[in-house]
Design a protein around this motif. Structure first.
Motif, PDB file in Angstrom:
ATOM      1  N   VAL A  52       1.410  41.644  50.981  1.00  0.00           N
ATOM      2  CA  VAL A  52       1.585  42.004  52.242  1.00  0.00           C
ATOM      3  C   VAL A  52       0.468  43.031  52.384  1.00  0.00           C
ATOM      4  CG1 VAL A  52       2.254  41.447  54.547  1.00  0.00           C
ATOM      5  CG2 VAL A  52       3.065  40.266  52.104  1.00  0.00           C
ATOM      6  N   GLY A  82       3.814  55.285  53.580  1.00  0.00           N
ATOM      7  CA  GLY A  82       4.178  53.419  54.348  1.00  0.00           C
ATOM      8  C   GLY A  82       5.831  53.469  54.059  1.00  0.00           C
ATOM      9  N   ALA A  83       6.223  52.164  53.938  1.00  0.00           N
ATOM     10  CA  ALA A  83       7.260  51.617  54.618  1.00  0.00           C
ATOM     11  C   ALA A  83       7.766  52.392  53.575  1.00  0.00           C
ATOM     12  CB  ALA A  83       7.867  50.393  54.036  1.00  0.00           C
ATOM     13  N   THR A  84       8.365  52.415  51.869  1.00  0.00           N
ATOM     14  CA  THR A  84       8.867  53.076  50.708  1.00  0.00           C
ATOM     15  C   THR A  84       9.014  54.486  51.475  1.00  0.00           C
ATOM     16  OG1 THR A  84       7.682  51.919  49.368  1.00  0.00           O
ATOM     17  CG2 THR A  84       9.058  53.508  48.114  1.00  0.00           C
ATOM     18  N   HIS A 141      14.380  44.272  49.632  1.00  0.00           N
ATOM     19  CA  HIS A 141      12.541  44.535  49.119  1.00  0.00           C
ATOM     20  C   HIS A 141      13.228  46.145  48.096  1.00  0.00           C
ATOM     21  CE1 HIS A 141       9.247  46.453  48.777  1.00  0.00           C
ATOM     22  NE2 HIS A 141       8.294  45.347  49.157  1.00  0.00           N
ATOM     23  N   SER A 160      11.074  48.062  46.814  1.00  0.00           N
ATOM     24  CA  SER A 160      11.478  49.735  47.287  1.00  0.00           C
ATOM     25  C   SER A 160      12.980  50.319  47.771  1.00  0.00           C
ATOM     26  CB  SER A 160      10.596  50.064  48.497  1.00  0.00           C
ATOM     27  OG  SER A 160      10.849  49.165  49.637  1.00  0.00           O
ATOM     28  N   GLN A 215      16.385  43.610  56.555  1.00  0.00           N
ATOM     29  CA  GLN A 215      15.483  43.705  56.846  1.00  0.00           C
ATOM     30  C   GLN A 215      14.793  42.993  58.077  1.00  0.00           C
ATOM     31  OE1 GLN A 215      13.466  42.877  53.081  1.00  0.00           O
ATOM     32  NE2 GLN A 215      14.779  40.849  52.714  1.00  0.00           N
ATOM     33  N   GLY A 273      11.447  40.386  57.679  1.00  0.00           N
ATOM     34  CA  GLY A 273      10.329  39.988  57.717  1.00  0.00           C
ATOM     35  C   GLY A 273      10.706  40.197  56.088  1.00  0.00           C
ATOM     36  N   ILE A 328      10.183  39.531  51.747  1.00  0.00           N
ATOM     37  CA  ILE A 328       8.492  39.875  51.943  1.00  0.00           C
ATOM     38  C   ILE A 328       7.959  38.267  51.023  1.00  0.00           C
ATOM     39  CG2 ILE A 328      10.016  40.066  49.026  1.00  0.00           C
ATOM     40  CD1 ILE A 328       6.620  41.287  50.428  1.00  0.00           C
ATOM     41  N   ASP A 377      14.819  47.389  57.792  1.00  0.00           N
ATOM     42  CA  ASP A 377      13.117  47.562  56.598  1.00  0.00           C
ATOM     43  C   ASP A 377      12.545  46.315  57.456  1.00  0.00           C
ATOM     44  OD1 ASP A 377      10.990  47.555  55.032  1.00  0.00           O
ATOM     45  OD2 ASP A 377      12.161  46.567  53.223  1.00  0.00           O
ATOM     46  N   ALA A 421       9.320  46.613  56.955  1.00  0.00           N
ATOM     47  CA  ALA A 421       7.426  46.903  56.996  1.00  0.00           C
ATOM     48  C   ALA A 421       6.659  46.291  57.655  1.00  0.00           C
ATOM     49  CB  ALA A 421       7.461  46.948  55.226  1.00  0.00           C
ATOM     50  N   PHE A 422       6.410  44.789  57.888  1.00  0.00           N
ATOM     51  CA  PHE A 422       5.867  43.966  58.498  1.00  0.00           C
ATOM     52  C   PHE A 422       5.997  43.265  59.596  1.00  0.00           C
ATOM     53  CE2 PHE A 422       5.810  39.387  56.380  1.00  0.00           C
ATOM     54  CZ  PHE A 422       7.442  40.516  55.056  1.00  0.00           C
ATOM     55  N   ASP A 430       5.580  49.740  58.373  1.00  0.00           N
ATOM     56  CA  ASP A 430       4.505  49.943  57.989  1.00  0.00           C
ATOM     57  C   ASP A 430       3.011  49.892  59.246  1.00  0.00           C
ATOM     58  OD1 ASP A 430       3.813  50.880  55.610  1.00  0.00           O
ATOM     59  OD2 ASP A 430       4.315  48.446  54.666  1.00  0.00           O
ATOM     60  N   HIS A 467      -0.437  50.517  57.691  1.00  0.00           N
ATOM     61  CA  HIS A 467      -0.959  49.926  56.564  1.00  0.00           C
ATOM     62  C   HIS A 467      -0.768  48.767  56.733  1.00  0.00           C
ATOM     63  CE1 HIS A 467       1.322  51.516  53.311  1.00  0.00           C
ATOM     64  NE2 HIS A 467       1.661  50.696  53.381  1.00  0.00           N
ATOM     65  N   LYS A 468      -0.181  47.496  57.615  1.00  0.00           N
ATOM     66  CA  LYS A 468       0.372  46.448  57.606  1.00  0.00           C
ATOM     67  C   LYS A 468      -0.443  45.479  58.836  1.00  0.00           C
ATOM     68  CE  LYS A 468       3.371  45.383  53.884  1.00  0.00           C
ATOM     69  NZ  LYS A 468       3.873  46.860  53.322  1.00  0.00           N
TER      70      LYS A 468
HETATM   71  C1  LIG Z   1       9.658  44.073  52.909  1.00  0.00           C
HETATM   72  C2  LIG Z   1       8.350  45.159  52.504  1.00  0.00           C
HETATM   73  N1  LIG Z   1       9.355  46.391  52.740  1.00  0.00           N
HETATM   74  C3  LIG Z   1       9.102  48.019  51.575  1.00  0.00           C
HETATM   75  C4  LIG Z   1       7.842  47.495  51.109  1.00  0.00           C
HETATM   76  C5  LIG Z   1       7.039  48.543  50.646  1.00  0.00           C
HETATM   77  O1  LIG Z   1       5.736  48.992  51.935  1.00  0.00           O
HETATM   78  P1  LIG Z   1       5.038  50.524  50.953  1.00  0.00           P
HETATM   79  O2  LIG Z   1       4.087  49.989  50.419  1.00  0.00           O
HETATM   80  O3  LIG Z   1       3.967  50.333  52.133  1.00  0.00           O
HETATM   81  O4  LIG Z   1       5.221  51.434  50.809  1.00  0.00           O
HETATM   82  C6  LIG Z   1       6.615  45.561  51.377  1.00  0.00           C
HETATM   83  C7  LIG Z   1       5.409  46.130  51.149  1.00  0.00           C
HETATM   84  O5  LIG Z   1       4.956  45.488  51.001  1.00  0.00           O
HETATM   85  C8  LIG Z   1       7.023  45.619  52.326  1.00  0.00           C
HETATM   86  O6  LIG Z   1       7.182  44.158  52.406  1.00  0.00           O
END
Ligand SMILES: Cc1ncc(COP(=O)(O)O)c(C=O)c1O
Length: 474
Positions: A84, A143-145, A187, A189, A236, A238, A240, A265, A267-268, A294, A296-297
């Protein structure tokens, strides 16, 4: 003071032009999807030895290009479905070049009023676009982390503060245990950042999910009833693998009833809120306390870009603030970026975000998310009736999870057909696919998120998957 454009300094600009030439050549030349060099070869290309004397920047850039290009992954290209990952839109890349050229440090307002103001305005637009509470504060992250880290740091401080514990004073040693109610399919992270924040297995109350990875809210209700003490719920938007959304309305009700902090979360998946007909899937998202997203997604900002969004801006700031005598702040200053993230000196990430929000606009973002959803559906529909292929997820967003069943003519071990299919597709050079383990199965995980991917390229990917499988299956 009136601003007058400075004369162009040819000598300084020329190495930048040279880099721009390489960038254009790379992006316009349909670069390969797969790296051509292995780790050993790349090490050899990069490790030219540390020079005693500095070198001509032109030569250095040429050598960098020669060393890097054989190791680049073509996630900016159509045909990339592996993870992703967004595709670094040219407008964002151009803004990112300027960010580097301007050399700004987005630490405090006075280090770069422009960087601070771009963030302030982009933050406002993001809240409008994602339709999240307008009073929320936004940290610009890698990023999302890191966004999750910031949001959950704010959550940790606030749930304890409400019980009369000041983390700055007490540290983590003498405070009540905080329960983290977290989807067992969150996820990875999220578990990582919770560890960085001092939480461990004893804090985690893992909540089961259904076969799509959707959190079971009845199980959460029971867990919240059972456990005592402050709570943070992590869910969450979305998943993964499946792209699925947790049920936010009942989760928000439960959080409200138990006085827990609700973190999402997204992220996307949170970008689905930009598409009117997809927004219903995220109903209730706006009732959470924090969100990790995110850039960058789906916003296609070049790496790295994420957003930590916290409804309670004071809780956000309490968790992240850095103060020192030399970090001056005047009353008339605007946003101080360092109030909203753990970094002091950092890249001025707001410029590229500002540029992408302008370049795509509300409609452009919605159209891209919608189109990628259509791509994912087209792939799933094309393959649904192919003997031996099973679509494992209800395609609600951009993810398609495929498993492969039956005898294999090529001898690929049962359960590992997905690897054989991915290898066959990758060998063509037209695609970049990866497999994953999910719910005890080896699956081909198809992620449609790069801006270069359209329905035609998605359908040709589906045809190629079908053809690859037919060659492998007996
Ligand atoms: C649902 C979800 N959460 C967190 C992350 C982590 O995001 P990042 O890699 O931008 O830190 C991702 C990355 O793909 C993700 O899909």
């Amino acid at each position: 003071m009136k601003h007058a454009p400075a004369p162009v300094q040819e000598a300084a600009a020329s190495v930048l032009d040279h880099a721009a030439f390489h960038a254009r050549r790379y992006r316009n030349g349909r670069p390969p999807l797969h790296p051509s060099a292995d780790a050993e070869e790349l090490r050899r290309l990069f490790d030219r030895g540390l020079p005693e004397q500095g070198r001509d920047p032109f030569d250095v850039i040429d050598d960098l290009v020669n060393a890097a290009e054989p190791g680049l992954v073509g996630n900016t290209q159509a045909g990339f479905f592996a993870w992703v990952m967004g595709g670094s839109h040219p407008a964002g890349v151009a803004a990112d070049w300027l960010t580097s050229a301007w050399g700004q440090n987005a630490a405090i307002h006075q280090c770069s009023p422009a960087a601070a103001t771009a963030e302030e305005v982009a933050a406002k637009w993001l809240l409008e676009l994602l339709d999240l509470p307008r009073e929320s504060s936004v940290g610009f992250t890698t990023g999302a982390t890191m966004a999750g880290f910031i949001c959950l740091a704010a959550a940790r401080g606030e749930v304890l503060r409400r019980l009369g514990f000041d983390l700055d004073e007490a540290g983590l040693q003498d405070v009540p245990r905080v329960n983290i109610f977290i989807s067992e399919e969150a996820h990875a992270s999220n578990f990582a950042v919770l560890r960085y924040l001092g939480f461990g297995e004893r804090n985690f109350v893992r909540i089961p999910t259904d076969d799509q990875g959707v959190l079971d809210h009845a199980a959460l209700a029971a867990a919240l009833k059972r456990e005592t003490g402050p709570g943070i719920i992590v869910c969450q938007a979305g998943h993964i693998n499946s792209g699925a959304f947790d049920p936010f309305e009942p989760l928000a009700d439960l959080a409200a009833r138990h006085g827990s902090w609700l973190h999402i979360d997204g992220a996307f998946g949170l970008w689905a809120r930009t598409v009117p007909e997809m927004k219903a899937q995220c109903r209730g998202v706006e009732r959470a306390h924090s969100w990790a997203v995110d850039g960058h997604k789906w916003l296609q900002v070049p790496y790295d870009s994420g957003f930590a969004i916290v409804r309670d801006a004071d809780a956000h700031r309490r968790a992240m603030d850095i103060t020192a005598g030399y970090l001056s702040h005047d009353a008339q200053d605007g946003r101080n970026p360092t109030h909203f993230g753990p970094e002091l000196s950092r890249r001025a990430r707001g410029f590229a975000v500002w540029a992408m929000l302008q370049a795509l606009g509300r409609q452009g973002i919605a159209e891209m998310v919608r189109s990628h959803h259509q791509c994912a559906r087209a792939i799933a529909e094309h393959l649904a009736d192919t003997p031996g292929i099973r679509v494992e997820n209800a395609v609600c967003l951009n993810q398609v999870v495929l498993s492969f069943h039956g005898e294999s003519a090529t001898g690929s071990a049962s359960g590992h057909h997905a690897d054989a299919v991915a290898a066959a597709l990758n060998e063509t050079g037209r695609f970049f696919f990866r497999t994953a383990d999910w719910r005890g199965r080896r699956v081909l995980r198809v992620s449609v998120i790069g801006h270069a991917t359209d329905v035609a390229s998605a359908i040709s990917a589906a045809e190629a998957i079908e053809a690859a499988w037919k060659k492998i299956a007996c």
